[in-house]
Structure formats: C-alpha cells, structure tokens
Design an enzyme around this catalytic site. Structure first.
Site, PDB file in Angstrom:
ATOM      1  N   HIS A 108      48.287 -10.973  36.082  1.00  0.00           N
ATOM      2  CA  HIS A 108      47.179 -10.778  37.019  1.00  0.00           C
ATOM      3  C   HIS A 108      46.487  -9.448  36.720  1.00  0.00           C
ATOM      4  CE1 HIS A 108      44.813 -11.526  40.558  1.00  0.00           C
ATOM      5  NE2 HIS A 108      44.950 -10.247  40.855  1.00  0.00           N
ATOM      6  N   GLY A 142      52.722 -18.313  47.323  1.00  0.00           N
ATOM      7  CA  GLY A 142      51.517 -17.608  47.740  1.00  0.00           C
ATOM      8  C   GLY A 142      50.566 -17.386  46.570  1.00  0.00           C
TER       9      GLY A 142
HETATM   10  C1  GAR Z   1      43.874 -12.245  32.141  1.00  0.00           C
HETATM   11  O1  GAR Z   1      43.256 -11.015  32.421  1.00  0.00           O
HETATM   12  C2  GAR Z   1      44.764 -12.657  33.293  1.00  0.00           C
HETATM   13  O2  GAR Z   1      45.373 -11.596  33.946  1.00  0.00           O
HETATM   14  C3  GAR Z   1      43.754 -13.317  34.194  1.00  0.00           C
HETATM   15  O3  GAR Z   1      42.950 -14.071  33.320  1.00  0.00           O
HETATM   16  C4  GAR Z   1      42.841 -13.365  32.086  1.00  0.00           C
HETATM   17  C5  GAR Z   1      43.095 -14.323  30.952  1.00  0.00           C
HETATM   18  O4  GAR Z   1      42.702 -13.761  29.741  1.00  0.00           O
HETATM   19  N1  GAR Z   1      44.406 -14.121  35.165  1.00  0.00           N
HETATM   20  C6  GAR Z   1      43.944 -14.229  36.413  1.00  0.00           C
HETATM   21  O5  GAR Z   1      42.935 -13.704  36.808  1.00  0.00           O
HETATM   22  C7  GAR Z   1      44.791 -15.104  37.296  1.00  0.00           C
HETATM   23  N2  GAR Z   1      44.397 -14.980  38.656  1.00  0.00           N
HETATM   24  P1  GAR Z   1      42.985 -14.510  28.367  1.00  0.00           P
HETATM   25  O6  GAR Z   1      42.576 -15.983  28.565  1.00  0.00           O
HETATM   26  O7  GAR Z   1      42.123 -13.818  27.376  1.00  0.00           O
HETATM   27  O8  GAR Z   1      44.448 -14.374  28.085  1.00  0.00           O
END
Ligand code: GAR
Length: 198
Positions: A108, A142
C-alpha cells in the site's frame, strides 16, 4: 521452494522486481503464478519470465463472492505458500480473505493507518502531508487494516505531482517487497500470531 502467487491489476512494476529477484538461485522464493482481475499490462512481465497467468474478471459473476471463489480456486491450484497483492485494486470479500489470511499480504502506497483505500497518494497530497511512504501488511477483512509487517517513509517534495510521488514510493516498495518475501520465506518474519508467540 517457497512459492508465491502474485495478484495485480496494473503495470506490475513491483511484480517485475520480485520476478527479477526470484530469478536468482540465491533467492529463497519462486513466483509460481500471476493473477489479475483484468487484462492488466503487468501480466506481460510474468509471460516474459515464463510464469503462468490467470485472469478472473468480476463482471462475469453474479456476486463478489462467486468471483472470489473462482479467484481462490485459481490461486489454490498453484498451492502457494504466500499470496502477494501487488497493485491489486479490488477489495476482496470475506470468503477468500478468511481462507488465505494470514498468508496473504498487500502493498500500500502510504504510511498506514494514514490514507487507506484506492487513492492513497492523491489523498496524502491533498492532506498536505510532508512525509509519506509505503506499507506492507497482512490482508484482513478491512480495507488496508491488517497487521503491518514493514513500513518505509520519505519526505514529500513540495509541489510534486501525484505521478512523480507515486513513482518515488514505488522505488521503495520494490525493495520492501523483495526483502519482505525473502524474510517470510526464510522464517525471519512470521505471519501467524501463534508462530509469533511460539
Ligand atoms: C503500488 O504503489 C501499490 O502499493 C499500489 O498500487 C501500485 C502498483 O504499482 N496498491 C494500492 O494502491 C492498493 N490499494 P505496480 O503495478 O507498478 O506494481
């Protein structure tokens, strides 16, 4: 070998970092499959590394629970020791979470409990946060509320765009992910509470 299924929704830069690390014979975990809720561009990383993929789209099911059952069967087919949600943008219903927790972790892009949800980077900027970061936590029922395993923080450059800040956060997340999976695989980091107290 400790086996990992990664689930994504987007570009998969974190997935790619894990695939790259796991390509080394010295790394103690292997990515055995990559799943998604859509035809995500990040699935190409899995294909490049010869890792099988699966897509289970929620729109094909009558309920979230029915979707999650099929997603779960696809995951369990690969008998993973760990499931990693790496940029997976759907909230999972209880029927899948209860089966996989605590062996399912999520990345996250904020310092939880600040800014949970799907717009963490934008929310941190809107709140005027001067420091933000990245969290890896166990998935519970959650939204981004499960036990935190690791966090890394960084200063927010004044005036930075959401895209640039998210890119900076992702650089930290990739290192965090590779380290956390290694620590779980080698037993340095324990997921179950009873393992913790044993
Ligand atoms: C990451 O920053 C991850 O933390 C976020 O999506 C991005 C995926 O990046 N996840 C969330 O926001 C979940 N709520 P990527 O596809 O380049 O790995």
């Amino acid at each position: 070998m400790f086996s990992v299924v990664v689930i994504i929704s987007g570009g998969g830069s974190n997935l790619r970092a894990l695939l790259t690390a796991a390509a080394s014979p010295l790394y103690p975990a292997k990515v055995v499959a990559v799943g998604s809720d859509k035809a995500a561009s990040g699935l190409e990383h899995a294909e490049e590394f010869g890792v099988p993929t699966f897509v289970v789209e929620p729109s094909r099911f009558e309920s979230r629970e029915a979707w999650a059952e099929v997603l779960l069967s696809n995951i369990e087919f690969h008998k993973p020791d760990l499931v990693v949600l790496a940029g997976f943008m759907k909230v999972l219903p209880a029927n899948i979470v209860n089966k996989l927790t605590p062996r399912m972790i999520n990345l996250h892009p904020s310092l939880l409990p600040d800014f949970p949800g799907a717009h963490a980077v934008a929310d941190a900027l809107a709140a005027g946060a001067s420091v933000t970061g990245a969290t890896i936590h166990i998935v519970d029922e959650g939204v981004d509320t499960g036990r935190i395993l690791t966090q890394a923080s960084m200063a927010v450059t004044p005036g930075i765009s959401e895209i640039d800040l998210h890119d900076q956060i992702k650089l930290m997340e990739r290192e965090q992910l590779v380290q956390v999976v290694q620590d779980i695989a080698t037993g340095v980091l324990l997921l179950a509470e009873k393992e913790q107290s044993a």
